[in-house]
Write an enzyme that holds these catalytic residues in place. Sequence first.
Site, mmCIF file in Angstrom:
data_model
loop_
_atom_site.group_PDB
_atom_site.id
_atom_site.type_symbol
_atom_site.label_atom_id
_atom_site.label_comp_id
_atom_site.label_asym_id
_atom_site.label_seq_id
_atom_site.Cartn_x
_atom_site.Cartn_y
_atom_site.Cartn_z
ATOM 1 N N HIS A 134 50.603 -5.743 -34.281
ATOM 2 C CA HIS A 134 51.928 -6.471 -33.864
ATOM 3 C C HIS A 134 52.039 -6.525 -32.538
ATOM 4 O O HIS A 134 51.806 -5.706 -31.674
ATOM 5 C CB HIS A 134 53.160 -5.837 -34.513
ATOM 6 N N HIS A 285 49.244 -4.619 -30.703
ATOM 7 C CA HIS A 285 48.803 -3.187 -30.543
ATOM 8 C C HIS A 285 48.837 -2.749 -31.939
ATOM 9 O O HIS A 285 49.917 -3.194 -32.791
ATOM 10 C CB HIS A 285 49.622 -2.536 -29.310
ATOM 11 N N ARG A 302 60.640 4.052 -24.809
ATOM 12 C CA ARG A 302 60.204 2.947 -24.609
ATOM 13 C C ARG A 302 61.180 1.883 -23.829
ATOM 14 O O ARG A 302 62.363 1.950 -24.293
ATOM 15 C CB ARG A 302 59.830 1.720 -25.714
#
Length: 329
Positions: A134, A285, A302
Amino acid sequence: MTTDSRMTDSRATDEAARKAGLEVKPVAGYVGAEISGVDLAADLDDAVVAAIRAAVLRWKVVFFRGQRLDHAGHVAFARRFGEIVVLPRRGKASPPDFPEIETTADRLELGGRFGMEHDEWLRRRRHTLLRGWHCDHGARVDPPAATILRAETVPPYGGDTTWANLAAAYAGLSAPLRRFVDGLRAEHRLGVGYQPRPGDDAYVRHLLDRQVASLHPLVRVHPETGERILYVNGYYVEQIAGLSRPESAAILDMLLEQAVRPEYTVRFRWEPGSVAFWDNRATMHLAPGDAAHLDHPRIMHRVMLAGDVPVGVDGTPSEPITGTEPGRW
């Protein structure tokens, strides 16, 4: 992220790095490079920022090791490259004082919130070999331009992430096939890669309540480099517009298999203090599937940079279908 498209050339990228005092060492033939000679927690000058930006555009994902970033440093570093996405909802593992950061340990909570062990939830999201691939928030009409992921705690083995270069995958198609896919569009929808439980499934109800879908070009023109990107992924793409279900499924499977050919991928072994910075417009990824059963924590943080609306080869932009509009998260 902005720079001259000439910076995707290896020699230009190397020259920018040399002038900034960095070493950019490619780690695979088509994608991925490790950057050394920089402390990301420092006050970086413009030349260093430009060199890192150029390396991301050239190699699609770059890696830094041995960094000592805290939450504030992570956010400050990301801001040098663009506007940061602030998610309206995060899990309880994310730091409350830094709304720009999402802690990926939150993902471990999701199965339990919907009556499943994490292993079952993961299997249902990846019920085929390609489904786990995705790009971040790919069902939005304006997916993030880039993601910067920092490792705090990782298992002593397992837990690697893999990236695929979607520009190289497109270039590797035959000329007739490139011409064919250049004119196609596909629906990207949240949750289509999930295989529901028999009977009632609380996670399906959750997905339906928060549905997000967009119509994206199957080949996207990169807004900075001008490269054509095979804009596919396994988790969000549901159907190629204008084709029958069997036609669409066969073509999507073929394109996904092309995109994840080993020569177009790179796999990264995380360590505490590692940072990966990738172009979310030109890669997809695969998060690890081999660490959930290990008795070791994997805590990652993140930050994502705001992106634009993809544009196809014919200049037509993506269209929102439901639950998404540019700039509103």
